[in-house]
Design a protein around this motif. Structure first.
Motif, mmCIF file in Angstrom:
data_model
loop_
_atom_site.group_PDB
_atom_site.id
_atom_site.type_symbol
_atom_site.label_atom_id
_atom_site.label_comp_id
_atom_site.label_asym_id
_atom_site.label_seq_id
_atom_site.Cartn_x
_atom_site.Cartn_y
_atom_site.Cartn_z
ATOM 1 N N GLY A 151 0.894 -1.251 -0.016
ATOM 2 C CA GLY A 151 -0.023 0.070 -0.208
ATOM 3 C C GLY A 151 0.871 1.108 -0.163
ATOM 4 O O GLY A 151 0.380 2.389 -0.550
ATOM 5 N N PHE A 152 2.214 1.034 0.538
ATOM 6 C CA PHE A 152 2.882 2.551 0.651
ATOM 7 C C PHE A 152 4.032 2.521 -0.493
ATOM 8 O O PHE A 152 4.541 3.426 -0.547
ATOM 9 N N VAL A 153 3.979 1.516 -1.221
ATOM 10 C CA VAL A 153 5.135 1.443 -2.157
ATOM 11 C C VAL A 153 5.232 2.397 -3.282
ATOM 12 O O VAL A 153 6.415 3.094 -3.424
ATOM 13 N N ASN A 154 4.077 2.955 -3.528
ATOM 14 C CA ASN A 154 3.949 4.146 -4.348
ATOM 15 C C ASN A 154 4.040 5.564 -4.066
ATOM 16 O O ASN A 154 3.778 6.526 -4.720
ATOM 17 N N HIS A 155 4.254 5.549 -2.717
ATOM 18 C CA HIS A 155 4.326 7.035 -2.050
ATOM 19 C C HIS A 155 2.868 7.698 -2.208
ATOM 20 O O HIS A 155 2.520 8.691 -2.943
ATOM 21 N N PRO A 156 1.876 6.908 -1.989
ATOM 22 C CA PRO A 156 0.272 7.529 -2.199
ATOM 23 C C PRO A 156 0.001 8.856 -1.635
ATOM 24 O O PRO A 156 0.877 9.086 -0.308
ATOM 25 N N GLU A 157 -0.640 9.382 -2.281
ATOM 26 C CA GLU A 157 -1.321 10.929 -1.638
ATOM 27 C C GLU A 157 -2.478 10.439 -0.883
ATOM 28 O O GLU A 157 -2.883 11.142 -0.140
ATOM 29 N N VAL A 158 -3.162 9.519 -1.349
ATOM 30 C CA VAL A 158 -4.429 9.017 -0.581
ATOM 31 C C VAL A 158 -4.266 7.502 -0.573
ATOM 32 O O VAL A 158 -3.937 6.740 -1.403
ATOM 33 N N LEU A 159 -4.816 6.832 0.506
ATOM 34 C CA LEU A 159 -4.417 5.519 0.953
ATOM 35 C C LEU A 159 -5.760 5.087 1.551
ATOM 36 O O LEU A 159 -6.448 5.668 2.589
ATOM 37 N N LEU A 160 -6.226 3.994 1.170
ATOM 38 C CA LEU A 160 -7.332 3.450 1.649
ATOM 39 C C LEU A 160 -7.091 2.247 2.284
ATOM 40 O O LEU A 160 -6.214 1.276 1.901
ATOM 41 N N LEU A 161 -7.261 2.463 3.609
ATOM 42 C CA LEU A 161 -6.896 1.007 4.437
ATOM 43 C C LEU A 161 -8.066 0.227 5.283
ATOM 44 O O LEU A 161 -8.961 1.060 5.887
ATOM 45 N N ASP A 162 -8.284 -0.842 4.762
ATOM 46 C CA ASP A 162 -9.162 -1.648 5.070
ATOM 47 C C ASP A 162 -8.767 -2.543 6.287
ATOM 48 O O ASP A 162 -8.162 -3.614 6.098
ATOM 49 N N GLU A 163 -9.098 -2.183 7.500
ATOM 50 C CA GLU A 163 -8.744 -3.259 8.707
ATOM 51 C C GLU A 163 -7.061 -3.589 8.680
ATOM 52 O O GLU A 163 -6.895 -4.684 8.728
ATOM 53 N N PRO A 164 -6.432 -2.415 8.501
ATOM 54 C CA PRO A 164 -4.895 -2.689 8.365
ATOM 55 C C PRO A 164 -4.354 -3.430 9.669
ATOM 56 O O PRO A 164 -3.137 -3.753 9.456
ATOM 57 N N THR A 165 -4.797 -3.553 10.687
ATOM 58 C CA THR A 165 -4.195 -4.056 11.767
ATOM 59 C C THR A 165 -4.943 -5.379 12.485
ATOM 60 O O THR A 165 -4.457 -6.028 13.214
ATOM 61 N N ALA A 166 -5.838 -5.826 11.607
ATOM 62 C CA ALA A 166 -6.419 -7.023 11.891
ATOM 63 C C ALA A 166 -5.407 -8.152 11.654
ATOM 64 O O ALA A 166 -4.629 -8.299 11.134
ATOM 65 N N SER A 167 -5.565 -9.135 12.553
ATOM 66 C CA SER A 167 -4.692 -10.374 12.709
ATOM 67 C C SER A 167 -3.215 -10.008 13.140
ATOM 68 O O SER A 167 -2.335 -10.821 13.236
ATOM 69 N N MET A 168 -3.015 -8.730 13.570
ATOM 70 C CA MET A 168 -1.660 -8.436 14.099
ATOM 71 C C MET A 168 -1.727 -8.418 15.673
ATOM 72 O O MET A 168 -2.621 -8.191 16.149
ATOM 73 N N PRO A 170 -0.592 -7.051 19.380
ATOM 74 C CA PRO A 170 -0.810 -5.756 19.747
ATOM 75 C C PRO A 170 0.492 -4.813 19.808
ATOM 76 O O PRO A 170 0.252 -3.621 19.375
ATOM 77 N N GLU A 171 1.782 -5.358 19.588
ATOM 78 C CA GLU A 171 2.916 -4.665 19.704
ATOM 79 C C GLU A 171 2.818 -4.377 17.925
ATOM 80 O O GLU A 171 3.174 -3.316 17.891
ATOM 81 N N SER A 172 2.813 -5.204 17.261
ATOM 82 C CA SER A 172 2.945 -5.077 15.646
ATOM 83 C C SER A 172 1.780 -3.897 15.455
ATOM 84 O O SER A 172 1.709 -2.998 14.486
ATOM 85 N N ALA A 173 0.477 -4.176 15.866
ATOM 86 C CA ALA A 173 -0.639 -3.008 15.764
ATOM 87 C C ALA A 173 -0.147 -1.791 16.037
ATOM 88 O O ALA A 173 -0.418 -0.651 15.075
ATOM 89 N N GLN A 174 0.220 -1.574 17.070
ATOM 90 C CA GLN A 174 0.816 -0.292 17.774
ATOM 91 C C GLN A 174 2.017 0.329 16.887
ATOM 92 O O GLN A 174 1.925 1.592 16.638
ATOM 93 N N TYR A 175 2.703 -0.572 16.583
ATOM 94 C CA TYR A 175 3.833 0.030 15.661
ATOM 95 C C TYR A 175 3.189 0.467 14.402
ATOM 96 O O TYR A 175 3.762 1.397 13.968
ATOM 97 N N ILE A 176 2.608 -0.411 13.818
ATOM 98 C CA ILE A 176 1.574 0.262 12.277
ATOM 99 C C ILE A 176 1.057 1.507 12.584
ATOM 100 O O ILE A 176 0.895 2.421 11.927
ATOM 101 N N ARG A 177 0.318 1.684 13.667
ATOM 102 C CA ARG A 177 -0.705 2.602 14.108
ATOM 103 C C ARG A 177 0.435 4.060 14.159
ATOM 104 O O ARG A 177 0.171 5.154 13.563
ATOM 105 N N ASP A 178 1.443 3.817 14.768
ATOM 106 C CA ASP A 178 2.650 4.726 15.153
ATOM 107 C C ASP A 178 3.086 5.210 13.701
ATOM 108 O O ASP A 178 3.334 6.571 13.221
ATOM 109 N N PHE A 179 3.336 4.001 13.005
ATOM 110 C CA PHE A 179 3.928 4.383 11.576
ATOM 111 C C PHE A 179 3.082 5.401 10.611
ATOM 112 O O PHE A 179 3.406 6.242 9.987
#
Lengths: 312, 190
Positions: A151-168, A170-179
């Protein structure tokens, strides 16, 4: 892609009909530049249909979708260069390695120095040790990280994220949210974010669009949406006088539930001081008290009619 | 063995069959196609190949055509369906890639596969049966045909048109049909 509009995405009177069934009923909303907007609703509310129209996968029955002030219907290719999508519910070719998947995806977009960009996203999403593993060998959480990297590979200006942290975890999910939050600040990108994890939405989203029955029923900040519920929950551990507390609730027609010495009462925030005063007057002895203010989850449950704790 | 459980198994399949174009075509479409293909082939053999007295070259050349046409249609169908099976189609469709580019890319890959398959088959034919399509083409161009080569070229370019058309029709229709059914089925269910 320079544009005069302040909105990255503009949706006007969007409708989608499948035969006689109207899945999306003339909804309108905007995603401002640099904002993270939550797109919430119960199952069957029309979220997926709307997202598919936003991605150009479904043709709207009527209405318009614009990105950066340009109509999606007529500028699809140009727009999609600067838009990306990531979902837990889709995957990448199973026999390809992570690196192969991202390399081939990078060729779908105009990217300078593809090799460097692929290495960057692999590092960002902590996939270095897995980059030569086939997608089929990855766990659900690892696959979700791959989808985010894609999702981030093309330096998007608009990103649609559908449940991006599902199946992660808690530590990974927090890392992704922070990122996501730091990336948004750094690159001023706009994100449309769907999730059923309400605390996550409250944490990450600037605004929330609430959709139900194919209609937008609320569009506000998570705090303001929660404030629309004027009901708070008072929980008491009563040492003496539980029956008297119940009697007060019945007299004042306050919904309550009793569990042992523990009683939960739903009442308007403004009524809490009077209620506590009554407890004092009746000589009720309670050892613990907690007052829970309504949150986004309460709002969700209230508007979908799944609880009776308040009215939105 | 309980009758109601047997009925459950039957019902599960019957419910699926009545809504599945794939399963219905297994019952009606393919028998029709097979009957037409093998009927025409048999008619051809009876009328020409047996009379010419070289059934061997006829069958081998027909087989090569079959392989090429099958490979062409099958590989297009597989490359397209692979994105569906891998749940990768959405990634492809939300990129700037146009339908034309996607299809062209898949057709190009299929052509590469066809060429490889064709060269391999021709090499194997040469190795096993000492029949070379290239030499027969050269002979055909210079009008120095041997009996075998002439028949092979004749077979490839003229006499098998009916045969080849049927193969092409059946294979391409199989490919496009299964593609369309699966693609739109998945799209609708998505």
């Amino acid at each position: 892609m320079p544009s005069s509009t302040n909105f990255a995405v503009e949706v006007n009177s969007l409708t989608k009909r499948f035969g006689t069934f109207e899945a999306v009923k003339g909804i309108s909303f905007n995603v401002p530049k640099g904002k993270i907007v939550g797109f919430l609703g119960p199952n069957g509310a029309g979220k997926t249909t709307t997202i598919q129209m936003l991605l150009g996968l479904l043709i709207p029955s009527s209405g318009t979708i614009s990105y950066f002030g340009k109509d999606l219907a007529t500028h699809r290719q140009e727009i999609m260069e600067k838009v990306n999508f990531s979902s837990t519910y889709i995957s990448m070719p199973w026999r390809l390695t992570i690196k192969e998947c991202l390399t081939y995806t990078s060729f779908l977009y105009k990217i300078n120095n593809r090799r460097k960009r692929v290495e960057e996203v692999i590092e960002t999403f902590r996939l270095q040790d897995l980059q030569h593993k086939e997608v089929a060998q990855l766990s659900e959480g690892q696959r979700t990280r791959l989808m985010l990297a894609k999702g981030f590979v093309n330096h998007p200006e608009v990103l649609l994220l559908d449940e991006p942290t599902a199946s992660m975890d808690p530590e990974s999910a927090q890392y992704i949210r922070d990122f996501i939050q730091s990336y948004r600040k750094e690159h001023d990108i706009s994100i449309l974010f769907t999730s059923h994890n309400m605390p996550e939405v409250e944490d990450i989203c600037d605004d929330v669009i609430f959709i139900n029955g194919g209609e937008v029923i609320a569009h506000d900040t998570p705090e303001n949406l929660a404030r629309k519920l004027d009901i708070a929950r008072v929980s008491l551990t009563v040492a003496d006088g539980l029956k008297r507390v119940a009697a007060i609730c019945e007299k004042d027609k306050l919904p309550y539930t009793v569990n042992g010495r523990y009683i939960k009462i739903d009442l308007k925030e403004k009524a809490i001081p009077d209620f506590l005063k009554k407890l004092l007057e009746k000589g009720i002895d309670y050892t613990e008290i907690s007052i829970d203010k309504p949150n986004l989850e309460d709002f969700f449950l209230a508007v979908t009619g799944k609880n009776n704790h308040g009215t939105a | 063995m309980a009758l109601h459980r047997l009925l459950a198994v039957l019902l599960r399949q019957l419910y699926a069959t009545r809504r599945s174009l794939d399963r219905l075509t297994d019952i009606f479409y393919w028998p029709t196609i097979d009957l037409c293909i093998w009927g025409l082939t048999s008619a051809y053999f009876q009328k020409f190949a047996l009379a010419e007295g070289n059934i061997f070259v006829t069958i081998v050349s027909g087989l090569i055509l079959w392989i090429i046409l099958y490979m062409a249609s099958n590989s297009i169908a597989i490359t397209i369906l692979a994105d569906l099976w891998d749940r990768n189609l959405m990634n492809v469709l939300v990129s700037p890639l146009s339908w034309t580019e996607w299809l062209t890319g898949n057709v190009m890959l299929s052509l590469i596969k066809v060429v490889l398959s064709f060269l391999f088959t021709m090499g194997l034919t040469l190795l096993l049966f000492k029949i070379s399509l290239f030499s027969t083409m050269a002979l055909f161009n210079t009008s120095h045909c041997t009996t075998h080569s002439h028949q092979l070229v004749d077979c490839v370019y003229y006499n098998r048109i009916n045969f080849a058309l049927w193969h092409a029709y059946s294979n391409i229709s199989m490919g496009t049909r299964s593609c369309c059914v699966t693609f739109f089925g998945n799209l609708l269910s998505a």
